[in-house]
Design a protein around this motif. Sequence first.
Motif, PDB file in Angstrom:
ATOM      1  N   UNK A  24      64.099 -35.048  13.178  1.00  0.00           N
ATOM      2  CA  UNK A  24      63.749 -35.741  14.430  1.00  0.00           C
ATOM      3  C   UNK A  24      64.376 -37.123  14.476  1.00  0.00           C
ATOM      4  N   UNK A  25      64.394 -37.807  13.331  1.00  0.00           N
ATOM      5  CA  UNK A  25      64.994 -39.139  13.265  1.00  0.00           C
ATOM      6  C   UNK A  25      66.482 -39.073  13.561  1.00  0.00           C
ATOM      7  N   UNK A  26      67.159 -38.082  12.987  1.00  0.00           N
ATOM      8  CA  UNK A  26      68.595 -37.933  13.217  1.00  0.00           C
ATOM      9  C   UNK A  26      68.902 -37.497  14.645  1.00  0.00           C
ATOM     10  N   UNK A  27      68.039 -36.689  15.221  1.00  0.00           N
ATOM     11  CA  UNK A  27      68.236 -36.260  16.612  1.00  0.00           C
ATOM     12  C   UNK A  27      68.017 -37.412  17.582  1.00  0.00           C
ATOM     13  N   UNK A  28      67.039 -38.268  17.300  1.00  0.00           N
ATOM     14  CA  UNK A  28      66.745 -39.410  18.180  1.00  0.00           C
ATOM     15  C   UNK A  28      67.877 -40.428  18.144  1.00  0.00           C
ATOM     16  N   UNK A  29      68.481 -40.589  16.967  1.00  0.00           N
ATOM     17  CA  UNK A  29      69.543 -41.585  16.797  1.00  0.00           C
ATOM     18  C   UNK A  29      70.773 -40.933  16.181  1.00  0.00           C
ATOM     19  N   UNK A  30      71.471 -40.110  16.937  1.00  0.00           N
ATOM     20  CA  UNK A  30      72.629 -39.391  16.376  1.00  0.00           C
ATOM     21  C   UNK A  30      73.688 -40.351  15.846  1.00  0.00           C
ATOM     22  N   UNK A  31      74.142 -40.063  14.630  1.00  0.00           N
ATOM     23  CA  UNK A  31      75.189 -40.867  14.021  1.00  0.00           C
ATOM     24  C   UNK A  31      74.722 -42.154  13.383  1.00  0.00           C
ATOM     25  N   UNK A  32      73.425 -42.456  13.447  1.00  0.00           N
ATOM     26  CA  UNK A  32      72.915 -43.723  12.918  1.00  0.00           C
ATOM     27  C   UNK A  32      72.326 -43.581  11.517  1.00  0.00           C
ATOM     28  N   UNK A  33      72.050 -42.346  11.101  1.00  0.00           N
ATOM     29  CA  UNK A  33      71.476 -42.109   9.784  1.00  0.00           C
ATOM     30  C   UNK A  33      72.304 -41.062   9.050  1.00  0.00           C
ATOM     31  N   UNK A  34      72.705 -41.383   7.826  1.00  0.00           N
ATOM     32  CA  UNK A  34      73.486 -40.458   7.013  1.00  0.00           C
ATOM     33  C   UNK A  34      72.582 -39.894   5.934  1.00  0.00           C
ATOM     34  N   UNK A  35      72.392 -38.578   5.946  1.00  0.00           N
ATOM     35  CA  UNK A  35      71.530 -37.924   4.981  1.00  0.00           C
ATOM     36  C   UNK A  35      72.285 -37.726   3.677  1.00  0.00           C
TER      37      UNK A  35
END
Length: 206
Positions: A24-35
Motif C-alpha cells: 500500500x505504501x509503494x502504491x500510494x507513492x510510486x517510485x518513492x520507496x525502494x524495497x
Amino acid sequence: MASADRPIVISGPSGAGKSTLIGKLQQRFPGKFAFSVSHTTRKPRAGEVDGKAYHFVSRDAFMALVHCGGFIEYTESYGNLYGTSVASVLTACSDPNIRCLVDIDSVGVKNFKERCAHLNALYMFISPPSIRLLESRLSQRGTDDDAVLRLRLQQCKQELDYARTGAYDAIVINDDLDRAFTTMLALVNGEQTSGDDIARLPPTDG
C-alpha cells in the motif's frame, strides 16, 4: 540522517500484514520507496517473481554469499535460508530521492542494529491483534501444513516477546488495515501520532 531519509526496517510475524502494508505504501507513492529484496532458498509461491518478491537462489549460492560477507543478516526459518544482502540495501539507499524499505524478522533486526547502526533506521513492528486471529489468517492462506503452522505461531510468540523489549521505534497493531496504514504512514513521515505501544501488544496465550 534526516527523518525523511532514514531506511525503514519493518518486522513482525508471518500473517501480520507486513507485505500488504508495504504494498500500500509503494502504491500510494510510486517510485518513492525502494524495497530491499531479500535472498531465500525456498521455492517461489504462485505469483512470486524472482527479483521482486525475493532473489530465489540455491542453498549453495546462498552459502557462497555468506562466506564472502555478502549479507548484513541471514537466518534459517522452517528449513529455508533468508538473508538481507549488503548489495540490496546499498542499492535501495543509493538514491537520495528514494527511501529504502527492509522486511526482516526479529533475528534480522538484532543483526541489522549491530551492523547498520550508522544508517539510523526507523524500526517498526507490525503486530496482529491476537494470536487466534493470526492463526486464522495463516490457516486461510492454505500454504502451510499443520507442522509449519505450529512453527509459525511459535515464532510469532517469540517475535512478540522481542517487541516487548522496546527494540522498535514504533508498534502498529494491524486490527484494521486502513487504520494501521494511516498510523504507519504518519510514522514514516515523522509525524506525531497516538500510535500503539508495547502495552497494546496481544498476549501470547490467545
